[in-house]
Scaffold this active site. Sequence first.
Site, mmCIF file in Angstrom:
data_model
loop_
_atom_site.group_PDB
_atom_site.id
_atom_site.type_symbol
_atom_site.label_atom_id
_atom_site.label_comp_id
_atom_site.label_asym_id
_atom_site.label_seq_id
_atom_site.Cartn_x
_atom_site.Cartn_y
_atom_site.Cartn_z
ATOM 1 N N ASP A 24 0.787 -1.127 0.055
ATOM 2 C CA ASP A 24 0.054 0.060 -0.082
ATOM 3 C C ASP A 24 0.814 1.210 0.159
ATOM 4 O OD1 ASP A 24 -3.081 -0.906 0.531
ATOM 5 O OD2 ASP A 24 -1.796 -2.096 1.831
ATOM 6 N N GLU B 157 -0.180 9.511 1.321
ATOM 7 C CA GLU B 157 -0.783 10.465 2.237
ATOM 8 C C GLU B 157 -1.114 9.835 3.819
ATOM 9 O OE1 GLU B 157 -4.831 12.870 2.029
ATOM 10 O OE2 GLU B 157 -5.068 10.965 1.719
ATOM 11 N N ASP B 158 -1.373 8.601 3.910
ATOM 12 C CA ASP B 158 -1.564 8.078 5.235
ATOM 13 C C ASP B 158 -0.417 7.991 6.054
ATOM 14 O OD1 ASP B 158 -4.495 7.439 4.472
ATOM 15 O OD2 ASP B 158 -3.707 5.686 3.580
ATOM 16 N N ARG C 169 1.054 -1.539 7.274
ATOM 17 C CA ARG C 169 1.771 -0.399 6.729
ATOM 18 C C ARG C 169 2.525 0.201 7.684
ATOM 19 N NH1 ARG C 169 -2.673 3.106 3.837
ATOM 20 N NH2 ARG C 169 -0.496 3.989 2.751
ATOM 21 N N ARG D 60 -9.419 3.114 11.215
ATOM 22 C CA ARG D 60 -7.964 3.433 11.148
ATOM 23 C C ARG D 60 -7.467 4.231 12.059
ATOM 24 N NH1 ARG D 60 -5.892 1.388 6.121
ATOM 25 N NH2 ARG D 60 -7.453 -0.446 5.709
ATOM 26 N N HIS E 205 -11.977 6.356 5.200
ATOM 27 C CA HIS E 205 -11.189 7.488 5.461
ATOM 28 C C HIS E 205 -12.241 8.707 5.334
ATOM 29 C CE1 HIS E 205 -7.215 5.670 4.596
ATOM 30 N NE2 HIS E 205 -7.338 5.615 5.782
ATOM 31 N N CYS F 167 -4.666 10.376 -1.924
ATOM 32 C CA CYS F 167 -3.932 9.239 -1.264
ATOM 33 C C CYS F 167 -2.398 9.380 -1.706
ATOM 34 C CB CYS F 167 -4.537 7.678 -1.426
ATOM 35 S SG CYS F 167 -6.089 7.556 -0.854
#
Length: 257
Positions: free
Chosen positions: A60, A65-66, A85, A130, A160, A247
């Site tokens: 991923d 962005e995460d 992740r 998340r 999200h 993202c």
Amino acid sequence: MRLALTRDISPALARCELTHLEREPIDLEIARRQHDAYEHQLTIAGCSVVRLAAEDEMPDSVFIEDTAVVFDEVAVITRPGAGSRRGETAAVAAAMAAYRPVVHIEAPATIDGGDVLTVGRRVFVGESTRTNAAAISQLVRHLAPSGYTVHIVSVRGCLHLKSAVTAVSDDTLLINPEWVEVERFLPLTVIEVHPAEPYGANAVRVGAALIYPTAFPRTCARLEGRGFSVAQVDVTEIAKAEGAVTCCSLIFCASAP
């Protein structure tokens, strides 16, 4: 100078995390071409693109962005909600250290950058599968010295917060009212997605320009009807991995004002 930090597509993209979508075959070469075209639009919009390498064990990682939330004063390195992740953040933290002081969200808190929407000095944080309350508390502590206010928003039906709402100008949001309460964002102006395009609330803003998926033409027409300049990109393969246009980049000024 405005930078866009991106990350290459991992050869293992097909093993990505999925929460709300059924797994479909992903054509890796098409996904890479789509990602290249996306980066090209970032360049046209005025960004200098810095691409980090991907690794086989990080399916991923293109969804950079995460891994961080970047403010003028500080870069907050996240602790992603999916355990698979968490190895993604080290390279991002190292890259961001050249531009910002870096702080970290610490265990057991979890937060994805896709759950954080900044509009001026207001920071909206989605409480999702998340992102948890412990992480929001840490974010409040990190941002309080800089005068930001943090507003918690309940998220339903999507991965999200930014699946449901993104900023398209300093005072205007693109929003799916089925997934978040519009009232939480007042008095900001809102543009609702077309009802047939529930995933259409995710747009990348770069200055006065928007980068937006080709998959949502009716919502795109609403944006253009309100006077927005929209550059469309095909991200259909990336979307199969539950990703969207925000993202795939972290956009910020190289030197904070």
